[in-house]
Design a protein around this motif. Sequence first.
Motif, short mmCIF file in Angstrom:
data_model
loop_
_atom_site.label_atom_id
_atom_site.label_comp_id
_atom_site.label_asym_id
_atom_site.label_seq_id
_atom_site.Cartn_x
_atom_site.Cartn_y
_atom_site.Cartn_z
N GLY A 35 15.35 35.14 -8.05
CA GLY A 35 14.65 35.39 -6.14
C GLY A 35 13.98 33.93 -6.31
N ILE A 36 15.01 32.86 -7.07
CA ILE A 36 13.84 31.77 -7.04
C ILE A 36 14.22 30.48 -6.09
N THR A 37 14.06 30.17 -4.84
CA THR A 37 14.93 29.49 -4.31
C THR A 37 14.69 27.46 -4.65
N LEU A 38 15.76 27.39 -4.56
CA LEU A 38 16.60 26.05 -5.38
C LEU A 38 16.32 24.89 -4.67
N VAL A 39 15.04 23.90 -4.74
CA VAL A 39 14.83 22.75 -3.71
C VAL A 39 15.63 21.48 -4.54
N TYR A 40 17.05 20.93 -4.28
CA TYR A 40 17.13 19.52 -5.25
C TYR A 40 17.71 18.72 -3.81
N GLY A 41 17.92 17.62 -4.91
CA GLY A 41 18.62 16.51 -3.34
C GLY A 41 20.01 16.22 -2.76
N GLY A 42 20.07 17.78 -3.13
CA GLY A 42 20.88 17.61 -1.73
C GLY A 42 22.55 17.19 -2.30
N GLY A 43 22.47 16.49 -3.50
CA GLY A 43 23.98 16.32 -3.92
C GLY A 43 24.74 17.58 -4.32
N LYS A 44 26.41 16.98 -4.18
CA LYS A 44 27.03 17.91 -4.94
C LYS A 44 28.07 17.62 -5.71
N VAL A 45 27.54 16.73 -6.56
CA VAL A 45 28.58 15.89 -7.59
C VAL A 45 27.26 15.53 -8.59
N GLY A 46 27.75 15.69 -10.27
CA GLY A 46 26.79 15.64 -11.39
C GLY A 46 25.86 16.82 -11.56
N LEU A 47 24.93 16.41 -11.96
CA LEU A 47 23.73 18.09 -12.87
C LEU A 47 23.45 18.59 -11.86
#
Length: 195
Positions: A35-47
């Motif tokens: 139940g942890i929301t992932l916040v990240y850089g918004g890209g769909k490529v790579g890691l």
Amino acid sequence: MALRSIVVFCASSLGSKQVFSEEATHVGRTFAVRGITLVYGGGKVGLMGAVANGALEAGGKVVGIIPHFLNSKEREHNGVTELITVESMHDRKRIMNERSDGIIALPGGFGTMEELFEMITWAQLGLHQKPVGLLNTDGFYDHLLAFIDNMVESELLKKGNREMLLVADTIEELLEKMENYKAPDVPKWIQEEEI
């Protein structure tokens, strides 16, 4: 400490080892299950894409934050729960910090290092008290950790500040360390509005 959302910094490429993308996907799935929301850089490529897809495939919530000028390189992920487009890298990191209860770095390059070290510096300065973690997938960060230990041995980094960087080989162990983290009492050298 309750970790409702965590920002993940990682590469926009897959790297040379399949274990990097497998672990990134596992991190996303683990967040969703917990139940942890992932916040990240918004890209769909790579890691970046792997961690986001792992969370989404397991029914998790994903918030992407991407500067408009990176849309062509990192190609924004239109399948995320929420996508925020910002003007600058600084705006990206500021909002990531505001939207998260903790920080994790997966394998990455200069961008990942810059993001990680800015967040750990903010913690060192007392601008936040969030846990900052390094997921040392397949020993990727062994050399960096040896370098950081050399900073301590050279008396250029305080041992207490070194201990602010939590390190583990698995996401489960890292999350446990982050949940049990107690920030040291450090004086604020600068005011939050100055960052």
